[in-house]
Design a protein around this motif. Sequence first.
Motif, PDB file in Angstrom:
ATOM      1  N   ASP A  99       4.938 -78.609 -25.732  1.00  0.00           N
ATOM      2  CA  ASP A  99       5.208 -78.729 -24.298  1.00  0.00           C
ATOM      3  C   ASP A  99       3.976 -79.125 -23.481  1.00  0.00           C
ATOM      4  O   ASP A  99       3.566 -78.412 -22.558  1.00  0.00           O
ATOM      5  N   PRO A 100       3.368 -80.281 -23.775  1.00  0.00           N
ATOM      6  CA  PRO A 100       2.190 -80.680 -22.983  1.00  0.00           C
ATOM      7  C   PRO A 100       2.582 -81.210 -21.606  1.00  0.00           C
ATOM      8  O   PRO A 100       3.595 -81.891 -21.455  1.00  0.00           O
ATOM      9  N   TYR A 101       1.787 -80.896 -20.610  1.00  0.00           N
ATOM     10  CA  TYR A 101       1.973 -81.434 -19.276  1.00  0.00           C
ATOM     11  C   TYR A 101       1.258 -82.775 -19.166  1.00  0.00           C
ATOM     12  O   TYR A 101       0.403 -83.124 -19.995  1.00  0.00           O
ATOM     13  N   ASP A 102       1.580 -83.513 -18.108  1.00  0.00           N
ATOM     14  CA  ASP A 102       0.865 -84.762 -17.831  1.00  0.00           C
ATOM     15  C   ASP A 102      -0.638 -84.493 -17.726  1.00  0.00           C
ATOM     16  O   ASP A 102      -1.063 -83.469 -17.190  1.00  0.00           O
ATOM     17  N   TYR A 104      -2.764 -83.714 -19.953  1.00  0.00           N
ATOM     18  CA  TYR A 104      -3.339 -82.741 -20.884  1.00  0.00           C
ATOM     19  C   TYR A 104      -4.065 -83.449 -22.017  1.00  0.00           C
ATOM     20  O   TYR A 104      -3.777 -84.602 -22.345  1.00  0.00           O
ATOM     21  N   ARG A 123       3.283 -90.123 -24.975  1.00  0.00           N
ATOM     22  CA  ARG A 123       3.632 -89.143 -23.936  1.00  0.00           C
ATOM     23  C   ARG A 123       2.507 -88.946 -22.932  1.00  0.00           C
ATOM     24  O   ARG A 123       2.746 -88.830 -21.722  1.00  0.00           O
ATOM     25  N   ASP A 171      -6.092 -78.590 -24.145  1.00  0.00           N
ATOM     26  CA  ASP A 171      -5.002 -77.832 -23.532  1.00  0.00           C
ATOM     27  C   ASP A 171      -3.943 -77.436 -24.553  1.00  0.00           C
ATOM     28  O   ASP A 171      -3.230 -76.454 -24.356  1.00  0.00           O
ATOM     29  N   ARG A 172      -3.847 -78.216 -25.614  1.00  0.00           N
ATOM     30  CA  ARG A 172      -2.875 -77.955 -26.665  1.00  0.00           C
ATOM     31  C   ARG A 172      -3.490 -78.315 -28.022  1.00  0.00           C
ATOM     32  O   ARG A 172      -4.310 -79.240 -28.112  1.00  0.00           O
TER      33      ARG A 172
END
Length: 365
Positions: A99-102, A104, A123, A171-172
């Motif tokens: 579930d990465p955000y923009d 990241y 993505r 972040d991930r």
Amino acid sequence: MINALADRVEASEVWREAMHRAPRHRFVPDLVLVHPLDAPPHLVDRASVPEGWLKAVSSPAALVTQLDDGVTDLAMGSGDYTSSCSAPDVVFSFLELLDPYDHYRVLEIGTGTGWTAALLTARLGDGRVVSIEVDEQIAAQAETNLKAAGPHPRLIVGDGANGWPDGAPYDRVHVTCAVRDVPYPWVEQTRPGGIIVLPWSPGIGHGHQVRLHVQRDGTALGRLIGSADYMMLRSQRRTWSWEGDVEEATTRMDPREVVRDSIGADPALAALPPGVRLLEQPSPDNGTYTLWLAHEDGSWATARFIPDADEHIVRQHGPRRLWEEAEEAYFRWQSWGRPGHDRYGITVTPEGQHLWLDDPSRVLA
């Protein structure tokens, strides 16, 4: 047919769009060992059966791309699987958990064919994904695939267990190989509040999907979510010995019970007799069944079920009595009310990791 796979796979719209931008067929070699869920593995060669190759690439099957670290020719069709293009449903299940955000930044452990690195880059954009591959041959082919396909993640050749501190913080962290022990550098290189998703394979039964949340104190914790059978991180592979003098005894317990409810019993068996590897050996011809247990200190045990027998034969070697440990762990799991796998969790600290039941304070040891 390619677009049909993107439309069929169980994924959110953002990942379907990424798959259209990074289609699977661009990352699959001409010769693959197709490993469907409901049929025996079989080789498919694009040169001789192009329609069969396209069907395989567009299917939900895992596609094995390397055997025995490249020592064995894939055309032989037999050997240990050491690299693959994973089944799409499993791939997207992990990406949904990530579930990465923009905007990241993502660290990926295990580039493989380059497909998941391409999906992540589609993505998030070029320059936001770092992917590490330990095998130089695989890394070179992934680089070729990615150049042809378009996405541009940063590719690193090295041991993914160390992460890549030069690109931190992330972040991930997206892990595409199984681990028994979660390397702490992954936690250390992730921002507080970040997420690590990985296949956890303790050596007993099926592997598990795990989603870890990184805390402000430098630890990470999360629950077991679903099943995931992946190839081991190469630096965590183990060898087992089945040699030495044995002590023979018997047990009244049917050895098959230990693995019959494995999706819930597996984590308890992994935590209570730690470091044990379990293998099954059924013999359909005569109805017998052998359960093998081993530890890297040289201890091993077998428990053999014999139809209609009142007692079953146990053979053990080494400083530990692994059958007794496994039997004790199984009955402790029973005493807890036979919890399912989703009631277990893992905490990772600088000192190591531990498994817990229901709450991080309820550590299993």
